[in-house]
Design a protein around this motif. Structure first.
Motif, PDB file in Angstrom:
ATOM      1  N   GLU A  32       0.828  -1.209   0.000  1.00 29.92           N
ATOM      2  CA  GLU A  32       0.000   0.000   0.000  1.00 29.92           C
ATOM      3  C   GLU A  32       0.861   1.257   0.000  1.00 29.92           C
ATOM      4  OE1 GLU A  32      -3.868  -1.692   2.516  1.00 29.92           O
ATOM      5  OE2 GLU A  32      -2.136  -0.842   3.556  1.00 29.92           O
ATOM      6  N   HIS A  35       2.228   1.760  -3.465  1.00 28.27           N
ATOM      7  CA  HIS A  35       1.146   2.130  -4.375  1.00 28.27           C
ATOM      8  C   HIS A  35       0.739   3.587  -4.169  1.00 28.27           C
ATOM      9  CE1 HIS A  35      -2.114   1.103  -7.144  1.00 28.27           C
ATOM     10  NE2 HIS A  35      -2.951   1.746  -6.340  1.00 28.27           N
ATOM     11  N   ASN A  36       0.542   3.992  -2.929  1.00 24.58           N
ATOM     12  CA  ASN A  36       0.134   5.369  -2.641  1.00 24.58           C
ATOM     13  C   ASN A  36       1.233   6.369  -2.994  1.00 24.58           C
ATOM     14  OD1 ASN A  36      -2.348   4.509  -1.805  1.00 24.58           O
ATOM     15  ND2 ASN A  36      -1.958   4.773   0.392  1.00 24.58           N
ATOM     16  N   ARG A  39       1.051   7.013  -6.632  1.00 27.90           N
ATOM     17  CA  ARG A  39      -0.083   7.892  -6.958  1.00 27.90           C
ATOM     18  C   ARG A  39       0.287   9.358  -6.682  1.00 27.90           C
ATOM     19  NH1 ARG A  39      -5.115   5.849  -7.912  1.00 27.90           N
ATOM     20  NH2 ARG A  39      -5.410   3.591  -7.668  1.00 27.90           N
ATOM     21  N   GLU A  63       0.546   9.220   6.828  1.00 33.57           N
ATOM     22  CA  GLU A  63       0.367  10.068   5.645  1.00 33.57           C
ATOM     23  C   GLU A  63       1.625  10.874   5.336  1.00 33.57           C
ATOM     24  OE1 GLU A  63      -3.815   9.848   7.522  1.00 33.57           O
ATOM     25  OE2 GLU A  63      -1.745   9.982   8.206  1.00 33.57           O
ATOM     26  N   THR A  66       4.210   8.644   3.765  1.00 26.99           N
ATOM     27  CA  THR A  66       3.767   8.308   2.408  1.00 26.99           C
ATOM     28  C   THR A  66       3.994   9.488   1.472  1.00 26.99           C
ATOM     29  OG1 THR A  66       2.055   6.887   3.372  1.00 26.99           O
ATOM     30  CG2 THR A  66       1.847   7.410   1.043  1.00 26.99           C
ATOM     31  N   VAL A 128      -3.812  10.903  -3.276  1.00 26.89           N
ATOM     32  CA  VAL A 128      -3.713   9.431  -3.296  1.00 26.89           C
ATOM     33  C   VAL A 128      -4.819   8.790  -4.131  1.00 26.89           C
ATOM     34  CG1 VAL A 128      -2.456   9.172  -1.120  1.00 26.89           C
ATOM     35  CG2 VAL A 128      -4.950   9.253  -1.084  1.00 26.89           C
ATOM     36  N   LYS A 129      -5.697   9.613  -4.679  1.00 22.57           N
ATOM     37  CA  LYS A 129      -6.721   9.090  -5.596  1.00 22.57           C
ATOM     38  C   LYS A 129      -6.286   9.196  -7.062  1.00 22.57           C
ATOM     39  CE  LYS A 129     -10.491  10.592  -2.529  1.00 22.57           C
ATOM     40  NZ  LYS A 129     -11.632  11.552  -2.407  1.00 22.57           N
TER      41      LYS A 129
END
Length: 501
Positions: A32, A35-36, A39, A63, A66, A128-129
């Motif tokens: 994760e 992946h984030n 993004r 957060e 990340t 992150v979307k």
């Protein structure tokens, strides 16, 4: 290897479903996290060119970390801005770094506006979307260099403006090639993160975790004011490894935290930032006798640490714990006042460092960079930059280095390097202040301010909190009618120190 993202990518491949980082609110697996990060990197690749600064304005959290990795994926470098700092200092950091983008959790934009920030502000949750742009990320990586900047940490500056220490991927990779192995940090470890993310101690937590596949537990600042809560959390999370500032360790031992609970899974205690009092070390060793204890030394400018000393014997309370020997691939040596090398025992010299671990200098500050990062005076045959730390040290009879104070008015307090001149400049800027001078009592770990002016100590303290971090506020304030002067006309700081006792 040329990019720290390779650590994350390797661990995500080996341990995809394993928790990489957790805080009291949430956790994230290695898969994760990668992946984030991709993004966020994809989002930023449309906003910023590689090698540009991007600030992260949020408390240390899943957060925040990340966001760091996302910034790196975009080929940029990150600046962590501590939210506890006053708006004036936040503005100084943003202006010095010239960061055109800031990542927040959304609700903190008003603080940035108060600090006068007018650049781009992005909400982490929206980033992150974003869809992953494989081609763009691949192109960024293909054109990256190992000497590209990775992060910029801001420290105290003697001019009154914070200095941004810029560190490359190569310097972190070089340090991490040795650090986890030396102290046996593995994928089985759970690292308890104490340091704020704008403090370079946290670099060891973050990249030891990502390199080895360990887990990192983020410990909130509030827990360090409540030892019972802190010890409960360490036990609940089964933390094995502490890479902490000395002041954080002392908080537990001084407040008799171990009489409440002993986190007996801890098997490694690495400390730095200031001198560890032997009495406090012995308390830790009493309750955790089988743990490894290591004293680490090194300024931000040389990427975390350049020397280490593993505690291998009992120390008396009046003894000084050595800072030890150099890490692999780092040259650490002493120079006297005539720039001759000091090699004999018991002789003070300025501690200097050479090697891959050196920072890229101070961001947007070529003058101070030239003063600190200089040609090695012992080498006139080829370019060899060294960093002059300003710290004094000597060799003991076992050829271990021992810290012996500062050459100038810079100090180590609460784990932070502080320029006393910056505190004095803040005080001298007040209309009712005629002159100010600060001294540091190492034994009592106290900053004391002396001044000629009409303000009282309480008023001064409150005013200073609007521009300076809490760790730079003097503990005591003394009003004088005039300063004691040395024969050559300078303020007699020695006499001021005597007045503190």
């Amino acid at each position: 290897m040329k990019n720290v993202l390779e650590y994350l990518e390797q661990s995500a491949k080996l341990y995809p479903d394993k928790t990489a980082v957790l805080d009291p609110e949430k956790s994230i697996t290695y898969e994760e996290l990668l992946h984030n990060a991709r993004r966020i990197g994809s989002f930023l690749s449309e906003q910023e060119a590689p090698r540009r600064p991007v600030a992260v304005f949020m408390d240390k959290s899943v957060e925040a970390l990340t966001a760091f990795m996302g910034i790196v994926a975009a080929g940029c470098f990150y600046i962590s801005i501590n939210m506890d700092q006053p708006p004036v200092r936040i503005r100084q950091i943003l202006e010095t770094s010239n960061a055109g983008s800031v990542i927040t959790l959304g609700e903190d934009r008003n603080v940035l506006k108060e600090a006068g920030y007018v650049g781009k502000c992005f909400d982490y949750h929206e980033m992150v979307k974003h869809e992953i742009r494989e081609t763009a990320l691949r192109e960024i990586r293909n054109h990256s260099l190992d000497v590209d900047p990775l992060y910029c940490n801001f420290t105290s500056g003697s001019t009154g403006i914070p200095k941004g220490v810029l560190v490359s991927h190569r310097s972190v990779i070089d340090f991490m090639e040795y650090f986890p192995d030396l102290f046996h940090i593995t994928e089985e470890d759970i690292i308890g993160n104490q340091a704020p993310f704008d403090f370079d101690v946290s670099v060891k937590d973050i990249y030891s975790t990502l390199k080895t596949g360990a887990a990192m537990v983020i410990i909130p600042k509030r827990m360090f004011s409540i030892p019972t809560l802190l010890l409960d959390y360490l036990c609940e999370q089964k933390v094995t490894t502490l890479i902490w500032a000395v002041s954080a360790l002392c908080l537990v031992s001084q407040l008799k935290g171990f009489t409440y609970k002993v986190p007996d899974q801890i098997n490694k205690v690495l400390f730095s930032g200031e001198a560890m009092p032997v009495k406090q070390l012995n308390t830790w060793k009493k309750y955790l006798p089988d743990a490894r204890y290591v004293n680490l030394y090194g300024p931000t400018e040389i990427t975390c640490n350049c020397t280490y000393y593993e505690i291998d014997r009992e120390f008396q309370t009046d003894e000084k714990i050595p800072i030890g020997k150099p890490f692999p691939n780092e040259k650490v040596f002493l120079l006297d006042e005539e720039d001759k090398q000091v090699t004999g025992p018991g002789i003070n010299g300025e501690l200097c460092v050479a090697g891959t671990a050196l920072a890229l200098g101070y961001y947007n500050n070529p003058e101070q960079t030239k003063r600190a990062f200089v040609q090695n005076p012992l080498n006139n045959h080829y370019l060899e930059l060294i960093y002059r730390t300003g710290d004094l040290a000597f060799y003991n009879e076992n050829k271990d280095l021992c810290f012996a104070g500062r050459k100038d008015f810079q100090i180590k307090h609460m784990g932070h390097r502080i320029e006393l001149e910056e505190i004095e400049m803040a005080m001298n800027s007040y209309p009712s202040m005629e002159r100010a001078c600060c001294v540091f009592d190492e034994k009592r770990n106290r900053i004391t301010a002396f001044y000629v002016g009409t303000m009282d100590g309480k008023e001064l303290s409150e005013k200073m909190r609007s521009t300076l971090p809490s760790y730079m506020i003097p503990t005591g304030f003394h009003s004088l009618t005039e300063f004691p002067i040395t024969p050559n006309g300078k303020i007699d700081r020695k006499k001021l120190l005597e007045m503190c006792i």
